[in-house]
Design a protein around this motif. Structure first.
Motif, PDB file in Angstrom:
ATOM      1  N   ARG A  73       0.957  -1.462  -0.046  1.00  0.00           N
ATOM      2  CA  ARG A  73      -0.118   0.242   0.122  1.00  0.00           C
ATOM      3  C   ARG A  73       1.157   1.211   0.155  1.00  0.00           C
ATOM      4  NH1 ARG A  73      -5.376  -1.116   1.837  1.00  0.00           N
ATOM      5  NH2 ARG A  73      -5.729  -3.099   2.257  1.00  0.00           N
ATOM      6  N   ALA A  74       2.227   1.033   0.807  1.00  0.00           N
ATOM      7  CA  ALA A  74       2.729   2.401   0.837  1.00  0.00           C
ATOM      8  C   ALA A  74       3.031   2.447  -0.700  1.00  0.00           C
ATOM      9  CB  ALA A  74       4.279   2.058   1.733  1.00  0.00           C
ATOM     10  N   PHE A  75       3.672   1.250  -1.305  1.00  0.00           N
ATOM     11  CA  PHE A  75       4.550   1.902  -2.655  1.00  0.00           C
ATOM     12  C   PHE A  75       3.177   2.493  -4.046  1.00  0.00           C
ATOM     13  CE2 PHE A  75       5.811  -0.329  -6.016  1.00  0.00           C
ATOM     14  CZ  PHE A  75       7.169   0.284  -6.804  1.00  0.00           C
ATOM     15  N   LEU A  76       2.071   2.003  -3.567  1.00  0.00           N
ATOM     16  CA  LEU A  76       0.974   2.147  -3.876  1.00  0.00           C
ATOM     17  C   LEU A  76       0.790   4.402  -4.093  1.00  0.00           C
ATOM     18  CD1 LEU A  76      -1.324   1.737  -5.881  1.00  0.00           C
ATOM     19  CD2 LEU A  76      -2.707   1.627  -4.581  1.00  0.00           C
ATOM     20  N   LEU A  77       0.744   4.067  -2.544  1.00  0.00           N
ATOM     21  CA  LEU A  77       1.100   5.887  -2.341  1.00  0.00           C
ATOM     22  C   LEU A  77       1.926   6.409  -2.712  1.00  0.00           C
ATOM     23  CD1 LEU A  77      -0.729   7.713   0.099  1.00  0.00           C
ATOM     24  CD2 LEU A  77       0.758   7.489   1.416  1.00  0.00           C
ATOM     25  N   THR A  78       3.301   6.371  -2.379  1.00  0.00           N
ATOM     26  CA  THR A  78       4.113   6.930  -3.066  1.00  0.00           C
ATOM     27  C   THR A  78       4.103   7.531  -4.831  1.00  0.00           C
ATOM     28  OG1 THR A  78       6.076   5.991  -1.364  1.00  0.00           O
ATOM     29  CG2 THR A  78       7.306   6.913  -3.283  1.00  0.00           C
ATOM     30  N   LEU A  79       3.581   5.899  -5.375  1.00  0.00           N
ATOM     31  CA  LEU A  79       3.578   5.388  -6.643  1.00  0.00           C
ATOM     32  C   LEU A  79       2.595   7.174  -6.411  1.00  0.00           C
ATOM     33  CD1 LEU A  79       3.559   2.198  -8.393  1.00  0.00           C
ATOM     34  CD2 LEU A  79       5.268   4.178  -8.515  1.00  0.00           C
ATOM     35  N   ALA A  80       1.331   6.966  -6.218  1.00  0.00           N
ATOM     36  CA  ALA A  80       0.824   8.319  -6.346  1.00  0.00           C
ATOM     37  C   ALA A  80       1.172   9.460  -6.447  1.00  0.00           C
ATOM     38  CB  ALA A  80      -0.411   7.880  -5.863  1.00  0.00           C
ATOM     39  N   VAL A  81       2.303   9.914  -5.126  1.00  0.00           N
ATOM     40  CA  VAL A  81       2.157  11.274  -5.182  1.00  0.00           C
ATOM     41  C   VAL A  81       3.397  11.481  -6.202  1.00  0.00           C
ATOM     42  CG1 VAL A  81       4.597  12.486  -3.676  1.00  0.00           C
ATOM     43  CG2 VAL A  81       2.029  10.542  -2.221  1.00  0.00           C
ATOM     44  N   VAL A  82       4.808  10.248  -6.376  1.00  0.00           N
ATOM     45  CA  VAL A  82       4.923  11.494  -8.056  1.00  0.00           C
ATOM     46  C   VAL A  82       4.400  11.614  -8.761  1.00  0.00           C
ATOM     47  CG1 VAL A  82       6.622   9.851  -9.280  1.00  0.00           C
ATOM     48  CG2 VAL A  82       7.008  10.057  -7.087  1.00  0.00           C
ATOM     49  N   ASP A  83       3.240  10.880  -9.004  1.00  0.00           N
ATOM     50  CA  ASP A  83       2.281  10.657 -10.543  1.00  0.00           C
ATOM     51  C   ASP A  83       1.946  12.469 -10.286  1.00  0.00           C
ATOM     52  OD1 ASP A  83       0.787   8.011 -11.745  1.00  0.00           O
ATOM     53  OD2 ASP A  83       2.167   9.139 -12.050  1.00  0.00           O
ATOM     54  N   ASP A  84       1.389  12.334  -8.741  1.00  0.00           N
ATOM     55  CA  ASP A  84       0.341  14.289  -8.756  1.00  0.00           C
ATOM     56  C   ASP A  84       1.346  14.647  -9.136  1.00  0.00           C
ATOM     57  OD1 ASP A  84      -1.498  12.991  -8.214  1.00  0.00           O
ATOM     58  OD2 ASP A  84      -1.297  13.305  -5.769  1.00  0.00           O
ATOM     59  N   LEU A  85       3.062  14.414  -8.927  1.00  0.00           N
ATOM     60  CA  LEU A  85       4.378  15.848  -9.261  1.00  0.00           C
ATOM     61  C   LEU A  85       4.259  16.066 -11.016  1.00  0.00           C
ATOM     62  CD1 LEU A  85       6.541  17.560  -8.450  1.00  0.00           C
ATOM     63  CD2 LEU A  85       7.898  15.766  -8.648  1.00  0.00           C
TER      64      LEU A  85
END
Length: 431
Positions: free
Chosen positions: A168-180
């Motif tokens: 879940r944390a890996f998915l969250l980090t992916l989404a954070v970088v995606d947002d950037l």
């Protein structure tokens, strides 16, 4: 006091502070995702009933302050106004990841950043290839690049998987970088009719915001009026107003001073996150996801190059980009995958990342001013997100027994001190 476990394998056990931070973020995102899912369903039903004219009338109703250039429709207020709160929270989360999270060091940031970049580049390339072959417009290349973390977590909640915290944390980090990546694309490629005086005023406001943070100025009565002014100036400057939200989120301090219980960034994030996930994003979805569904409309989605490119980009592009990027990065960096997991788990996560709802809809609105094409793009985003959700359900449910065992092991607390026992084992004990 809980011992910090040694740096483990890729997708291994998080440290206890990271685990707590991720759990707080995911809890709010999951609830918000369920509300988002409900809002999308309401929009689709509303837009395909005899009351569809009412839906369009409300969405297109204008109000605001014309003298300040802010006479917007309800739909624009939700995308340019309410989504600014979403991107403000995203900016705070990105800052936290850069300062104290998984992006703070090159060694921990390498895999999620490479995966996220590949997960943006491959979908864009597949869209471009599809549009080129079909003779379509290249304007929508950025639509399939973003992952919707809230919608993805809502799917996990609905299918009731026990995905381990590391996944879940890996998915969250992916989404954070995606947002950037998304906000950079919006700022660079979707700015128009630039008003340099207004932009200069917005940048002056951001400098004032930064100085106030450095001087430890406190009090919402200083920051709220300044934030609204920065947002209005950014909008009138021709840059999408959500950029103002990310900029302010990145400026907010995320480290605590001595005597502080929370940093300003953490405090504002905790305050705004429920409103962002439970109100702002669902309202945007309510007025963005209302597309007419018919056999003819769905046929055009699969036969017109632009929407077909979005579907291929989100479904196939995310899988190839994230899984391929992660696998190759792990091989070149010699990172060892958590022995309790398999590469099939990364494949399931990559498939889940094909759910690209909120930001994909936003970029679709910006990329295609033509109403008919825009509706086809929205329909494509919905079809692609549902397809990705279905495929991810098939992949992840197959491994749910493994996930449930790991999930339960992470929560055993026999001494009842509030810290799972797995975080209190000595370095030499078995995991």
């Amino acid at each position: 006091m809980a011992a910090t476990p040694p740096r483990g394998p890729f997708l291994g056990l998080l440290t206890w502070p990271e685990r707590q931070a991720v759990a707080r973020a995911l809890r709010t995102e999951t609830v918000g995702g369920l509300v988002l899912l409900a809002a999308a369903v309401v929009a689709l039903v509303w837009a395909n009933t005899p009351f569809s004219d009412t839906y369009v009338a409300i969405r297109d109703f204008h109000f605001g302050i014309p003298a300040l250039g802010l006479d917007l429709s309800v739909g624009h207020w939700t995308s340019d106004g309410l989504l600014t709160v979403f991107f403000l929270v995203a900016g705070i989360e990105l800052k936290r990841e850069l300062v104290v999270g998984s992006l703070r060091t090159p060694s921990t940031a390498a895999l999620p950043v490479i995966a996220a970049v590949c997960g943006m580049a491959v979908p864009a390339a597949l869209y471009a290839a599809t549009a080129a072959i079909g003779g379509g417009s290249m304007d929508g290349w950025a639509v399939p690049m973003a992952t919707d973390i809230a919608f993805a977590l809502a799917v996990l909640a609905v299918i009731s998987t026990h995905l381990p915290t590391a996944l879940r944390a890996f998915l969250l980090t992916l989404a954070v970088v995606d947002d950037l990546g998304a906000i950079l694309i919006i700022a660079v490629f979707f700015s128009s009719d630039i008003n340099y005086w207004a932009l200069a005023g917005a940048f002056a406001g951001l400098i004032a915001f930064y100085v106030m943070q450095r001087l430890r100025v406190q009090g919402w009565w200083w920051y709220v009026p300044l934030g609204v002014a920065i947002w209005a100036l950014m909008y009138n400057g021709g840059v999408h107003a959500t950029v103002a939200g990310v900029a302010m989120g990145l400026i907010l301090r995320t480290t605590r001073d001595e005597g502080e219980q929370e940093s300003p960034g953490a405090r504002i994030g905790h305050l705004l996150h429920p409103y962002s996930a439970g109100l702002c994003v669902p309202l945007f979805a309510l007025f963005a996801a209302g597309v007419t569904v018919s056999g003819e409309a769905l046929g055009e989605v699969f036969t017109t190059p632009e929407p077909l490119g979005v579907i291929i980009g989100l479904v196939a592009g995310k899988i190839l980009g994230i899984f391929g990027g992660t696998y190759l990065a792990a091989r070149f960096t010699r990172a060892q995958l958590n022995p309790d997991l398999a590469w099939a788990d990364v494949l399931g996560l990559a498939t889940l990342a094909g759910i690209g709802f909120t930001v994909a809809l936003l970029i679709g609105e910006l990329a295609f001013p033509d109403a008919a094409t825009r509706e086809h793009i929205k329909a494509a985003v919905l079809v692609a997100s549902l397809t990705a959700a279905f495929l991810a359900t098939l992949f992840l449910r197959r491994r749910n027994r493994v996930y449930q065992r790991l999930y339960e092991e992470e929560r055993v607390d026999q001494d009842g001190d509030g810290i799972p026992d797995i975080y209190q084992r000595t370095e030499g004990s078995s995991a």
